[in-house]
Design an enzyme around this catalytic site. Structure first.
Site, PDB file in Angstrom:
ATOM      1  N   LYS A  60      -2.361   9.876   8.473  1.00  0.00           N
ATOM      2  CA  LYS A  60      -1.954  11.101   7.756  1.00  0.00           C
ATOM      3  C   LYS A  60      -2.100  10.910   6.240  1.00  0.00           C
ATOM      4  O   LYS A  60      -2.633  11.767   5.547  1.00  0.00           O
ATOM      5  CB  LYS A  60      -0.492  11.470   8.070  1.00  0.00           C
ATOM      6  CG  LYS A  60      -0.218  11.740   9.539  1.00  0.00           C
ATOM      7  CD  LYS A  60       1.209  12.224   9.771  1.00  0.00           C
ATOM      8  CE  LYS A  60       2.284  11.209   9.463  1.00  0.00           C
ATOM      9  NZ  LYS A  60       2.341  10.052  10.362  1.00  0.00           N
ATOM     10  N   ARG A 135       9.477  16.694  10.984  1.00  0.00           N
ATOM     11  CA  ARG A 135       9.540  15.658  12.020  1.00  0.00           C
ATOM     12  C   ARG A 135      10.591  15.949  13.074  1.00  0.00           C
ATOM     13  O   ARG A 135      10.718  15.182  14.029  1.00  0.00           O
ATOM     14  CB  ARG A 135       9.898  14.332  11.369  1.00  0.00           C
ATOM     15  CG  ARG A 135       8.715  13.420  11.145  1.00  0.00           C
ATOM     16  CD  ARG A 135       9.090  12.434  10.075  1.00  0.00           C
ATOM     17  NE  ARG A 135       8.685  11.103  10.350  1.00  0.00           N
ATOM     18  CZ  ARG A 135       7.880  10.409   9.540  1.00  0.00           C
ATOM     19  NH1 ARG A 135       7.353  10.985   8.470  1.00  0.00           N
ATOM     20  NH2 ARG A 135       7.608   9.167   9.793  1.00  0.00           N
ATOM     21  N   ARG A 173      -1.186  -3.895   8.897  1.00  0.00           N
ATOM     22  CA  ARG A 173      -1.174  -3.216   7.596  1.00  0.00           C
ATOM     23  C   ARG A 173      -0.577  -4.104   6.500  1.00  0.00           C
ATOM     24  O   ARG A 173       0.463  -4.736   6.696  1.00  0.00           O
ATOM     25  CB  ARG A 173      -0.371  -1.919   7.739  1.00  0.00           C
ATOM     26  CG  ARG A 173      -0.532  -0.992   6.566  1.00  0.00           C
ATOM     27  CD  ARG A 173      -0.351   0.439   6.962  1.00  0.00           C
ATOM     28  NE  ARG A 173       1.049   0.820   7.126  1.00  0.00           N
ATOM     29  CZ  ARG A 173       1.451   2.070   7.305  1.00  0.00           C
ATOM     30  NH1 ARG A 173       0.567   3.044   7.374  1.00  0.00           N
ATOM     31  NH2 ARG A 173       2.721   2.346   7.459  1.00  0.00           N
ATOM     32  N   ARG A 206       5.027  -3.933   4.505  1.00  0.00           N
ATOM     33  CA  ARG A 206       6.113  -2.970   4.292  1.00  0.00           C
ATOM     34  C   ARG A 206       7.235  -3.309   5.267  1.00  0.00           C
ATOM     35  O   ARG A 206       6.964  -3.644   6.418  1.00  0.00           O
ATOM     36  CB  ARG A 206       5.571  -1.559   4.577  1.00  0.00           C
ATOM     37  CG  ARG A 206       6.002  -0.529   3.578  1.00  0.00           C
ATOM     38  CD  ARG A 206       5.240   0.753   3.767  1.00  0.00           C
ATOM     39  NE  ARG A 206       5.750   1.549   4.892  1.00  0.00           N
ATOM     40  CZ  ARG A 206       5.299   2.753   5.213  1.00  0.00           C
ATOM     41  NH1 ARG A 206       4.336   3.308   4.527  1.00  0.00           N
ATOM     42  NH2 ARG A 206       5.795   3.413   6.242  1.00  0.00           N
ATOM     43  N   ARG A 217      10.009   3.359  15.156  1.00  0.00           N
ATOM     44  CA  ARG A 217       9.317   4.502  14.549  1.00  0.00           C
ATOM     45  C   ARG A 217       8.509   5.266  15.594  1.00  0.00           C
ATOM     46  O   ARG A 217       8.484   6.500  15.595  1.00  0.00           O
ATOM     47  CB  ARG A 217       8.402   4.019  13.418  1.00  0.00           C
ATOM     48  CG  ARG A 217       9.175   3.581  12.191  1.00  0.00           C
ATOM     49  CD  ARG A 217       8.349   2.695  11.287  1.00  0.00           C
ATOM     50  NE  ARG A 217       7.191   3.358  10.733  1.00  0.00           N
ATOM     51  CZ  ARG A 217       6.117   2.711  10.263  1.00  0.00           C
ATOM     52  NH1 ARG A 217       6.080   1.400  10.282  1.00  0.00           N
ATOM     53  NH2 ARG A 217       5.113   3.386   9.754  1.00  0.00           N
TER      54      ARG A 217
HETATM   55  P1  ADP Z   1       5.251   6.665   8.967  1.00  0.00           P
HETATM   56  O1  ADP Z   1       4.701   8.033   9.228  1.00  0.00           O
HETATM   57  O2  ADP Z   1       4.182   5.638   8.933  1.00  0.00           O
HETATM   58  O3  ADP Z   1       6.406   6.290   9.853  1.00  0.00           O
HETATM   59  P2  ADP Z   1       6.485   7.539   6.466  1.00  0.00           P
HETATM   60  O4  ADP Z   1       6.146   6.924   5.159  1.00  0.00           O
HETATM   61  O5  ADP Z   1       6.056   8.944   6.707  1.00  0.00           O
HETATM   62  O6  ADP Z   1       5.866   6.540   7.521  1.00  0.00           O
HETATM   63  O7  ADP Z   1       8.072   7.465   6.710  1.00  0.00           O
HETATM   64  C1  ADP Z   1       8.809   6.304   6.504  1.00  0.00           C
HETATM   65  C2  ADP Z   1      10.252   6.547   6.886  1.00  0.00           C
HETATM   66  O8  ADP Z   1      10.812   7.554   6.033  1.00  0.00           O
HETATM   67  C3  ADP Z   1      10.506   7.060   8.296  1.00  0.00           C
HETATM   68  O9  ADP Z   1      10.565   6.014   9.234  1.00  0.00           O
HETATM   69  C4  ADP Z   1      11.852   7.762   8.124  1.00  0.00           C
HETATM   70  O10 ADP Z   1      12.920   6.833   8.069  1.00  0.00           O
HETATM   71  C5  ADP Z   1      11.721   8.376   6.753  1.00  0.00           C
HETATM   72  N1  ADP Z   1      11.154   9.757   6.806  1.00  0.00           N
HETATM   73  C6  ADP Z   1       9.968  10.159   6.270  1.00  0.00           C
HETATM   74  N2  ADP Z   1       9.775  11.457   6.481  1.00  0.00           N
HETATM   75  C7  ADP Z   1      10.850  11.906   7.187  1.00  0.00           C
HETATM   76  C8  ADP Z   1      11.234  13.168   7.728  1.00  0.00           C
HETATM   77  N3  ADP Z   1      10.446  14.255   7.600  1.00  0.00           N
HETATM   78  N4  ADP Z   1      12.411  13.249   8.381  1.00  0.00           N
HETATM   79  C9  ADP Z   1      13.219  12.181   8.520  1.00  0.00           C
HETATM   80  N5  ADP Z   1      12.910  10.959   8.052  1.00  0.00           N
HETATM   81  C10 ADP Z   1      11.743  10.810   7.381  1.00  0.00           C
END
Ligand code: ADP
Length: 261
Positions: A60, A135, A173, A206, A217
């Site tokens: 994404k 999400r 990664r 990370r 996740r």
């Molecule tokens: P990825 O899609 O690889 O899991 P992100 O960088 O999008 O990584 O998200 C990292 C973390 O940030 C998630 O595991 C969650 O804890 C939090 N997060 C990000 N976006 C949201 C969202 N829309 N709702 C709830 N938590 C979120």
């Protein structure tokens, strides 16, 4: 594909027309509309809300960055915004840090608030690319309200990636702590192992890319996020499946451009 200078011209041109030009230039095949509502967007609607949807590791962020350059609309990544708050150590950061480290979703009201604030910025007036939001069902409903009040048209791009491929991408990664460039041990290694090509800094993993957190996740995605595909399908939103498993990012990008024309 056009460069940044051509993308700048999009400001003076209707966004829908510009996207059509760009898509025509890309070589695109093999794309499946899923939403059952495959019409060309209302030409009067100039505000594109492009929702990049897919599991962690589906690309994404990579696609969002390519789209930003071409469409000249901003990427809104809730993950990046939350990490920035954590880095600053402010009230939001303190609230979400533990959850992020554990790979658990943070509270809806926190991310909804961040997105509402971000959408009010002038650079989002013509359109925006949502990366990692919505999400949950509650986030999707809040977003519907925000888009309706702006007259924005949502287009959901669902990046479909094989489960094993996702695991390989996430466990391999590595990231530069200085410039944020992402590498992958298998798919995109740095020239010198463990060192950023651009900054010369030692690459890091990370915190949420550790294996047990990756599992959390993916679990959160399967339980809370994936069901939104059905939500969007049922409410008639344009929604497209794009195979993001087997082709390089540039090919996936070409498909996306063709779909959003
Ligand atoms: P990825 O899609 O690889 O899991 P992100 O960088 O999008 O990584 O998200 C990292 C973390 O940030 C998630 O595991 C969650 O804890 C939090 N997060 C990000 N976006 C949201 C969202 N829309 N709702 C709830 N938590 C979120």
């Amino acid at each position: 594909m056009r460069g940044a200078s051509a993308a700048g011209a999009a400001h003076s041109k209707d966004l829908g027309v510009e996207i059509q030009d760009l898509a025509r230039e890309s070589q695109v095949t093999n794309s499946e509309p899923l939403g059952g509502n495959n019409q060309i967007p209302n030409p009067k609607s100039q505000i594109l809300a492009l929702i990049l949807f897919g599991p962690p590791g589906s690309g994404k962020g990579t696609q969002a960055k390519l789209l930003v350059k071409t469409l000249s609309i901003p990427q809104i990544s809730t993950g990046d915004m939350l990490r920035e708050h954590v880095r600053k150590g402010n009230a939001v950061g303190t609230k979400v840090e533990a959850k992020m480290k554990a790979g658990i979703l943070v509270k809806d009201e926190v991310v909804n608030g961040l997105v509402a604030e971000r959408l009010a910025q002038p650079d989002a007036a013509r359109g925006f690319i949502l990366d990692g939001y919505p999400r949950t069902r509650a986030q999707a409903e809040t977003l519907c309200g925000m888009l309706n009040s702006r007259g924005a048209e949502a287009v959901v791009i669902h990046l479909v990636v094989d489960y094993n491929e996702v695991i390989a991408r996430l466990t391999g990664r590595r990231q530069c702590p200085v410039c944020g460039t992402l590498y992958n041990l298998k798919f995109k290694p740095s020239k010198v192992p463990g060192v950023c090509d651009l900054e010369g800094a030692a690459l890091i993993i990370r915190e949420d890319d550790r294996e047990e957190v990756i599992r959390e996740r993916l679990d959160a995605y399967a339980k809370q996020t994936e069901p939104l595909i059905e939500f969007y399908r049922q409410n008639g939103t344009r929604l497209y499946d794009v195979d993001a498993s087997s082709e390089p990012p540039e090919a996936v990008f070409g498909k996306i451009l063709a779909l959003i024309q």
